[in-house]
Design a protein around this motif. Structure first.
Motif, PDB file in Angstrom:
ATOM      1  N   THR A  93     -29.088 -24.127  96.777  1.00  9.19           N
ATOM      2  CA  THR A  93     -28.457 -22.853  97.104  1.00  9.19           C
ATOM      3  C   THR A  93     -27.859 -22.260  95.844  1.00  9.19           C
ATOM      4  N   THR A  94     -28.328 -21.096  95.451  1.00 11.03           N
ATOM      5  CA  THR A  94     -27.813 -20.430  94.267  1.00 11.03           C
ATOM      6  C   THR A  94     -26.431 -19.856  94.562  1.00 11.03           C
ATOM      7  N   VAL A  95     -25.470 -20.112  93.686  1.00  8.31           N
ATOM      8  CA  VAL A  95     -24.116 -19.589  93.844  1.00  8.31           C
ATOM      9  C   VAL A  95     -23.879 -18.530  92.779  1.00  8.31           C
ATOM     10  N   LEU A  96     -23.535 -17.326  93.226  1.00  3.27           N
ATOM     11  CA  LEU A  96     -23.301 -16.210  92.322  1.00  3.27           C
ATOM     12  C   LEU A  96     -21.862 -15.723  92.465  1.00  3.27           C
ATOM     13  N   TRP A  97     -21.250 -15.405  91.344  1.00  5.21           N
ATOM     14  CA  TRP A  97     -19.882 -14.875  91.339  1.00  5.21           C
ATOM     15  C   TRP A  97     -19.963 -13.371  91.089  1.00  5.21           C
ATOM     16  N   THR A  98     -19.362 -12.607  92.001  1.00  5.42           N
ATOM     17  CA  THR A  98     -19.517 -11.151  91.961  1.00  5.42           C
ATOM     18  C   THR A  98     -18.164 -10.463  91.988  1.00  5.42           C
ATOM     19  N   GLY A  99     -18.226  -9.136  91.783  1.00  5.63           N
ATOM     20  CA  GLY A  99     -17.042  -8.313  91.919  1.00  5.63           C
ATOM     21  C   GLY A  99     -16.802  -7.925  93.361  1.00  5.63           C
ATOM     22  N   SER A 100     -15.830  -7.065  93.584  1.00  2.77           N
ATOM     23  CA  SER A 100     -15.461  -6.644  94.935  1.00  2.77           C
ATOM     24  C   SER A 100     -16.640  -5.999  95.644  1.00  2.77           C
ATOM     25  N   GLY A 101     -16.878  -6.433  96.885  1.00  7.90           N
ATOM     26  CA  GLY A 101     -17.996  -5.896  97.643  1.00  7.90           C
ATOM     27  C   GLY A 101     -19.338  -6.301  97.085  1.00  7.90           C
ATOM     28  N   SER A 102     -19.366  -7.304  96.232  1.00  6.85           N
ATOM     29  CA  SER A 102     -20.574  -7.769  95.530  1.00  6.85           C
ATOM     30  C   SER A 102     -21.208  -6.662  94.704  1.00  6.85           C
ATOM     31  N   VAL A 103     -20.374  -5.744  94.179  1.00  8.60           N
ATOM     32  CA  VAL A 103     -20.891  -4.616  93.407  1.00  8.60           C
ATOM     33  C   VAL A 103     -21.222  -5.009  91.977  1.00  8.60           C
ATOM     34  N   ARG A 104     -20.552  -6.014  91.441  1.00 10.22           N
ATOM     35  CA  ARG A 104     -20.880  -6.496  90.101  1.00 10.22           C
ATOM     36  C   ARG A 104     -21.326  -7.946  90.183  1.00 10.22           C
ATOM     37  N   LEU A 105     -22.328  -8.266  89.405  1.00 13.17           N
ATOM     38  CA  LEU A 105     -22.826  -9.644  89.349  1.00 13.17           C
ATOM     39  C   LEU A 105     -22.404 -10.246  88.013  1.00 13.17           C
ATOM     40  N   TYR A 106     -21.580 -11.288  88.063  1.00 11.05           N
ATOM     41  CA  TYR A 106     -21.029 -11.853  86.837  1.00 11.05           C
ATOM     42  C   TYR A 106     -21.834 -13.046  86.318  1.00 11.05           C
ATOM     43  N   SER A 107     -22.080 -14.021  87.165  1.00  9.57           N
ATOM     44  CA  SER A 107     -22.782 -15.213  86.700  1.00  9.57           C
ATOM     45  C   SER A 107     -23.380 -15.942  87.889  1.00  9.57           C
ATOM     46  N   GLY A 108     -24.240 -16.916  87.580  1.00  8.72           N
ATOM     47  CA  GLY A 108     -24.887 -17.687  88.632  1.00  8.72           C
ATOM     48  C   GLY A 108     -25.167 -19.098  88.168  1.00  8.72           C
ATOM     49  N   ALA A 109     -25.289 -20.018  89.124  1.00  3.87           N
ATOM     50  CA  ALA A 109     -25.549 -21.426  88.825  1.00  3.87           C
ATOM     51  C   ALA A 109     -26.954 -21.787  89.284  1.00  3.87           C
ATOM     52  N   GLN A 110     -27.662 -22.542  88.459  1.00  6.72           N
ATOM     53  CA  GLN A 110     -29.045 -22.922  88.731  1.00  6.72           C
ATOM     54  C   GLN A 110     -29.148 -24.430  88.925  1.00  6.72           C
ATOM     55  N   PRO A 111     -29.808 -24.878  90.019  1.00  7.54           N
ATOM     56  CA  PRO A 111     -30.004 -26.319  90.206  1.00  7.54           C
ATOM     57  C   PRO A 111     -30.800 -26.920  89.050  1.00  7.54           C
ATOM     58  N   SER A 112     -30.528 -28.180  88.740  1.00 10.79           N
ATOM     59  CA  SER A 112     -31.145 -28.815  87.570  1.00 10.79           C
ATOM     60  C   SER A 112     -32.505 -29.438  87.862  1.00 10.79           C
ATOM     61  N   GLY A 113     -32.804 -29.752  89.134  1.00  6.28           N
ATOM     62  CA  GLY A 113     -34.040 -30.463  89.431  1.00  6.28           C
ATOM     63  C   GLY A 113     -35.226 -29.545  89.644  1.00  6.28           C
ATOM     64  N   LEU A 114     -35.494 -28.657  88.700  1.00  3.39           N
ATOM     65  CA  LEU A 114     -36.574 -27.683  88.843  1.00  3.39           C
ATOM     66  C   LEU A 114     -37.659 -27.916  87.805  1.00  3.39           C
ATOM     67  N   THR A 115     -38.889 -27.615  88.167  1.00  2.00           N
ATOM     68  CA  THR A 115     -39.981 -27.643  87.207  1.00  2.00           C
ATOM     69  C   THR A 115     -39.859 -26.470  86.232  1.00  2.00           C
ATOM     70  N   THR A 116     -40.420 -26.620  85.032  1.00  2.00           N
ATOM     71  CA  THR A 116     -40.366 -25.548  84.036  1.00  2.00           C
ATOM     72  C   THR A 116     -41.657 -24.733  83.997  1.00  2.00           C
ATOM     73  N   THR A 117     -42.529 -24.916  84.978  1.00  2.67           N
ATOM     74  CA  THR A 117     -43.831 -24.249  84.971  1.00  2.67           C
ATOM     75  C   THR A 117     -43.693 -22.739  84.826  1.00  2.67           C
ATOM     76  N   TRP A 118     -42.839 -22.137  85.658  1.00  6.58           N
ATOM     77  CA  TRP A 118     -42.778 -20.676  85.683  1.00  6.58           C
ATOM     78  C   TRP A 118     -41.990 -20.102  84.519  1.00  6.58           C
ATOM     79  N   VAL A 119     -40.957 -20.781  84.059  1.00  2.39           N
ATOM     80  CA  VAL A 119     -40.227 -20.257  82.908  1.00  2.39           C
ATOM     81  C   VAL A 119     -41.080 -20.344  81.651  1.00  2.39           C
ATOM     82  N   GLU A 120     -41.962 -21.349  81.549  1.00  6.29           N
ATOM     83  CA  GLU A 120     -42.859 -21.428  80.399  1.00  6.29           C
ATOM     84  C   GLU A 120     -43.876 -20.279  80.426  1.00  6.29           C
TER      85      GLU A 120
END
Length: 327
Positions: A86-113
């Motif tokens: 589950t991606t966790v994102l930290w936002t501003g009031s009303g989710s109007v601003r997106l500040y940062s997000g956390a990415q799970p570590s157990g992912l393949t690198t196929t698509w980012v490559e």
């Protein structure tokens, strides 16, 4: 080894993890405390009479958790979100601003490559941008069209869209305006559009992180950590967030209504699996599967490997000094 049987409930196996296509889209929270207990992850809020209300969150089936102002979260709760991808994102009031997000570590690198290779090559990068335009406007891009021309074509079509929607809803002189410092002074359409777009950014961000892509390596947008998020979100604004915002021009709570209506759209139009499929088709146009039903990550967690320019991927976890001894 886990000795506490209750902790086994929060340690999902690969078979237990939900598919992207089965996940809910996003959940926005503010002024709550997110914590973990023996039952699961819950959101607690203090009532005026001193009592505490508690709501359990379906993190195993939730793609994106948006945390707004006044929220706090415990480490065990965030660890459970990570285990369930589950991606966790930290936002501003009303989710109007997106500040940062956390990415799970157990992912393949196929698509980012694949993303990095296409982003680093000017011709491949332009080809991805052209595919984005074709995907948005359902029309081919003439061969030899440069990025500046693409931007001009996109700008013309968006002006026509805004004008037609303003005329349909009898909103003369409408202008798109985003000013966080004067949020309450903006008209309902602009408030709804800002809220809906940011919620869309959150869902796109979660899809990119679920694939293992980099949100920073954009093909049209550049210079921000969320450049690729903005690229992908633009694919859906003309069909979803912009018409939705204009339909809320008489709303008393346009930002709240926009998030609720957009969440319904995500279920109705199956937008989350579509986002995953569209990203895969943009980065790998020759892939065989284009169905949202197949828009899921690998069924097993892939082991890390080593890169070799001549041999390709080779085994990790092996002492390769023996190969040097043979030479």
């Amino acid at each position: 080894m886990i000795n506490n049987p209750r902790r086994l409930l929060t340690a999902p196996t690969v078979a237990m993890l939900p598919r992207v296509a089965d996940s809910l889209s996003f959940l926005y929270l503010e002024h709550v405390r997110v914590s973990q207990d023996d039952t699961g992850v819950c959101a607690s809020v203090q009532q005026a009479d001193g009592t505490t209300s508690r709501v359990y969150l379906p993190v195993a089936a939730l793609s994106c958790l948006l945390l707004g102002p006044g929220t706090s979260a415990t480490q065990p709760a965030m660890a459970t979100c990570a285990r369930h991808n589950t991606t966790v994102l930290w936002t501003g009031s009303g989710s109007v601003r997106l500040y940062s997000g956390a990415q799970p570590s157990g992912l393949t690198t196929t698509w980012v490559e694949r993303q990095a290779r296409a982003w680093a090559d000017d011709e491949a990068r332009l080809a991805v941008a052209a595919r984005m335009y074709e995907m948005r406007f359902k029309m081919p891009v003439p061969e030899g069209t440069n990025l500046n021309t693409l931007r001009g074509l996109e700008g013309q079509r968006m002006k026509i869209l805004y004008r037609s929607l303003a005329d349909r809803h009898k909103l003369r002189g409408f202008r798109r305006n985003y000013d966080p410092a004067n949020w309450d002074q903006q008209n309902p359409v602009n408030q709804a559009l800002s809220a809906a777009n940011t919620a869309l950014y959150g869902a796109v961000h979660s899809a990119l992180l679920a694939l293992g892509c980099s949100p920073a390596l954009g093909f049209i947008h550049s210079g921000k950590q969320h450049s690729f998020v903005y690229d992908i979100a633009d694919l859906y604004k003309a069909d979803h967030t912009i018409p939705l915002a204009f339909s809320l021009h008489n709303s008393d709570q346009p930002d709240r209504d926009a998030r609720i209506r957009l969440r319904k759209d995500f279920h109705l139009f199956r937008l989350l699996p579509r986002i995953v499929t569209d990203v895969q088709n943009l980065l790998d146009p020759d892939r065989h599967s284009t169905s949202p039903e197949d828009a899921d990550g690998p069924s097993e967690i892939e082991l890390v490997h080593l890169w070799d320019p001549d041999l390709g991927p080779i085994d990790a976890g092996v002492n390769h000094a023996r190969e040097l001894d043979k030479d």
